[in-house]
Design a protein around this motif. Sequence first.
Motif, short mmCIF file in Angstrom:
data_model
loop_
_atom_site.label_atom_id
_atom_site.label_comp_id
_atom_site.label_asym_id
_atom_site.label_seq_id
_atom_site.Cartn_x
_atom_site.Cartn_y
_atom_site.Cartn_z
N LEU A 138 -0.14 5.42 5.16
CA LEU A 138 0.48 4.31 5.91
C LEU A 138 1.58 3.66 5.08
O LEU A 138 1.42 3.45 3.87
CB LEU A 138 -0.58 3.28 6.30
CG LEU A 138 -1.62 3.80 7.31
CD1 LEU A 138 -2.72 2.76 7.51
CD2 LEU A 138 -0.98 4.17 8.62
N ILE A 144 0.85 -1.20 0.00
CA ILE A 144 0.00 0.00 0.00
C ILE A 144 0.88 1.25 0.00
O ILE A 144 0.41 2.35 0.24
CB ILE A 144 -0.99 0.03 1.18
CG1 ILE A 144 -0.26 -0.05 2.54
CG2 ILE A 144 -2.00 -1.10 1.06
CD1 ILE A 144 -1.17 0.23 3.73
N MET A 152 -6.07 8.04 2.86
CA MET A 152 -6.42 7.98 4.29
C MET A 152 -7.58 7.06 4.60
O MET A 152 -8.44 6.79 3.75
CB MET A 152 -6.72 9.39 4.79
CG MET A 152 -7.76 10.13 4.02
SD MET A 152 -7.69 11.89 4.34
CE MET A 152 -6.19 12.38 3.51
N SER A 206 -3.17 -4.55 3.47
CA SER A 206 -4.46 -3.94 3.17
C SER A 206 -4.59 -2.70 4.04
O SER A 206 -4.33 -2.76 5.25
CB SER A 206 -5.60 -4.91 3.46
OG SER A 206 -6.83 -4.26 3.14
N ALA A 207 -4.97 -1.58 3.41
CA ALA A 207 -5.03 -0.32 4.16
C ALA A 207 -6.04 -0.42 5.30
O ALA A 207 -5.82 0.17 6.37
CB ALA A 207 -5.42 0.81 3.21
N THR A 213 -4.97 -5.36 -1.06
CA THR A 213 -5.60 -6.64 -1.35
C THR A 213 -6.66 -6.47 -2.44
O THR A 213 -7.56 -5.64 -2.28
CB THR A 213 -6.23 -7.20 -0.05
OG1 THR A 213 -5.17 -7.37 0.91
CG2 THR A 213 -6.91 -8.53 -0.29
N ALA A 250 -3.01 -1.22 -5.28
CA ALA A 250 -2.37 -1.30 -3.96
C ALA A 250 -3.22 -2.19 -3.05
O ALA A 250 -4.44 -2.22 -3.17
CB ALA A 250 -2.29 0.10 -3.34
N VAL A 267 -10.84 -5.64 -2.25
CA VAL A 267 -11.22 -4.78 -1.11
C VAL A 267 -11.36 -3.36 -1.66
O VAL A 267 -10.35 -2.69 -1.92
CB VAL A 267 -10.15 -4.85 0.01
CG1 VAL A 267 -10.52 -3.90 1.15
CG2 VAL A 267 -10.03 -6.27 0.52
N SER A 268 -12.61 -2.93 -1.91
CA SER A 268 -12.89 -1.67 -2.62
C SER A 268 -12.13 -1.63 -3.94
O SER A 268 -11.70 -0.57 -4.39
CB SER A 268 -12.53 -0.44 -1.78
OG SER A 268 -13.45 -0.26 -0.75
N ASP A 269 -11.93 -2.77 -4.55
CA ASP A 269 -11.24 -2.90 -5.82
C ASP A 269 -11.91 -4.00 -6.64
O ASP A 269 -12.64 -4.83 -6.09
CB ASP A 269 -9.76 -3.26 -5.58
CG ASP A 269 -8.90 -2.03 -5.39
OD1 ASP A 269 -9.27 -0.96 -5.90
OD2 ASP A 269 -7.86 -2.13 -4.72
N1 SAM Z 1 -7.52 -2.75 -2.00
C1 SAM Z 1 -6.87 -1.70 -1.25
C2 SAM Z 1 -6.40 -2.25 0.10
O1 SAM Z 1 -6.61 -3.44 0.38
O2 SAM Z 1 -5.77 -1.52 0.85
C3 SAM Z 1 -7.77 -0.50 -1.11
C4 SAM Z 1 -8.13 0.13 -2.42
S1 SAM Z 1 -9.14 1.54 -2.30
C5 SAM Z 1 -9.51 1.83 -3.98
C6 SAM Z 1 -7.98 2.84 -2.01
C7 SAM Z 1 -8.20 3.48 -0.63
O3 SAM Z 1 -7.47 2.76 0.35
C8 SAM Z 1 -7.64 4.89 -0.54
O4 SAM Z 1 -8.58 5.84 -1.02
C9 SAM Z 1 -7.43 5.04 0.95
O5 SAM Z 1 -8.66 5.30 1.62
C10 SAM Z 1 -6.95 3.63 1.31
N2 SAM Z 1 -5.47 3.56 1.25
C11 SAM Z 1 -4.73 2.97 0.30
N3 SAM Z 1 -3.42 3.07 0.61
C12 SAM Z 1 -3.34 3.73 1.78
C13 SAM Z 1 -2.27 4.15 2.61
N4 SAM Z 1 -1.00 3.89 2.29
N5 SAM Z 1 -2.55 4.80 3.76
C14 SAM Z 1 -3.84 5.06 4.11
N6 SAM Z 1 -4.89 4.69 3.35
C15 SAM Z 1 -4.65 4.04 2.20
#
Ligand code: SAM
Length: 308
Positions: free
Chosen positions: A219, A43, A247, A145-146, A117, A115, A120-122
């Motif tokens: 993160l 991530i 975030m 996973s975030a 998993t 980024a 997960v919102s993907d």
């Molecule tokens: N599948 C991804 C996962 O498992 O982490 C999440 C994908 S979703 C489209 C993207 C969202 O995850 C971002 O808008 C944010 O809310 C969160 N995100 C992804 N990377 C992050 C990070 N390094 N720090 C904080 N939040 C993060």
Amino acid sequence: MSDQPPTTDKASPSATLGRVAFELERQLALTLAPGLYLVATPIGHLADMTLRAIATLARADIVYCEDTRHSRTLLAHYAIRAPLRPYHEHNAEEQRPRVLDDLAAGKRVALISDAGTPLVSDPGFKLVRDATAEGHAVIAIPGPSAALAALSVAGLPTDAFFFAGFLPAKEGARRTRIAELALIPATLVIFEAPTRIAASLADLAAGLGNRDAALARELTKLHEDVRRAPLASLAESCVTDPPKGEMVIVVAPPGESEVSDASIEESLATALASLSIRDAARVVADSLKVPRGRVYDLALALKRRDQD
Ligand code: SAM
């Protein structure tokens, strides 16, 4: 002073390197069975690839990803040359039959997202559903996973949590969704974009009460930062100091986050500047949803401390 290296009971870096290389080599030598591999990727920090993730992508016949340019950087970092093909929300309907054909042909197919998993919102849920319905093996290669990373650093209860994904962008729909979330007896984990963070936190404070919360940002990256405070204070901090980057919001379950004396005093300090003790206690108690008597006692103590 001795010119000998200090003795330590820690493994030497070269011994660790040897063990890691041995394990990776072993993974790379294993035959990868045909199937759909859901591979978690970093991530932010490129070193957050697991050895199985590297070995799976290195042996895959095809890697489906959201953005081929983005994922090429990750694969190049580990000298992985598997062909990349796009699978994202705009082409998933037409790509899915091709992926299923690949699986039917006995290929080893990996799915990654930009980024974290996949799924997960993907994209990927319908692919997994159809692949399992057709009898193909579907294998998770777990990793970052975030949502879980944010939950783990938030300092809030982790025994039960609810992942809510992104809140609706439109205010009305967002408030309706928050009213539904208010009933869930678990810690809430919510993705949000920087442009909407202040408004969403303010709506969460209004709809859930001023629960304890955390805002976990960037993160595993250079500007990683976690703000921990009640929702109203977090919303305020996002107005005065707008956060950038990616975030996650984490919110304590209902009832379990007793509003702290410190956050009541914080609100009282502002209210007492213009109101009587009685009125300030009423206003703060109503806005924080705590008993008036408790707030009144804290207001009296605050006034007394100010006069000392
Ligand atoms: N599948 C991804 C996962 O498992 O982490 C999440 C994908 S979703 C489209 C993207 C969202 O995850 C971002 O808008 C944010 O809310 C969160 N995100 C992804 N990377 C992050 C990070 N390094 N720090 C904080 N939040 C993060």
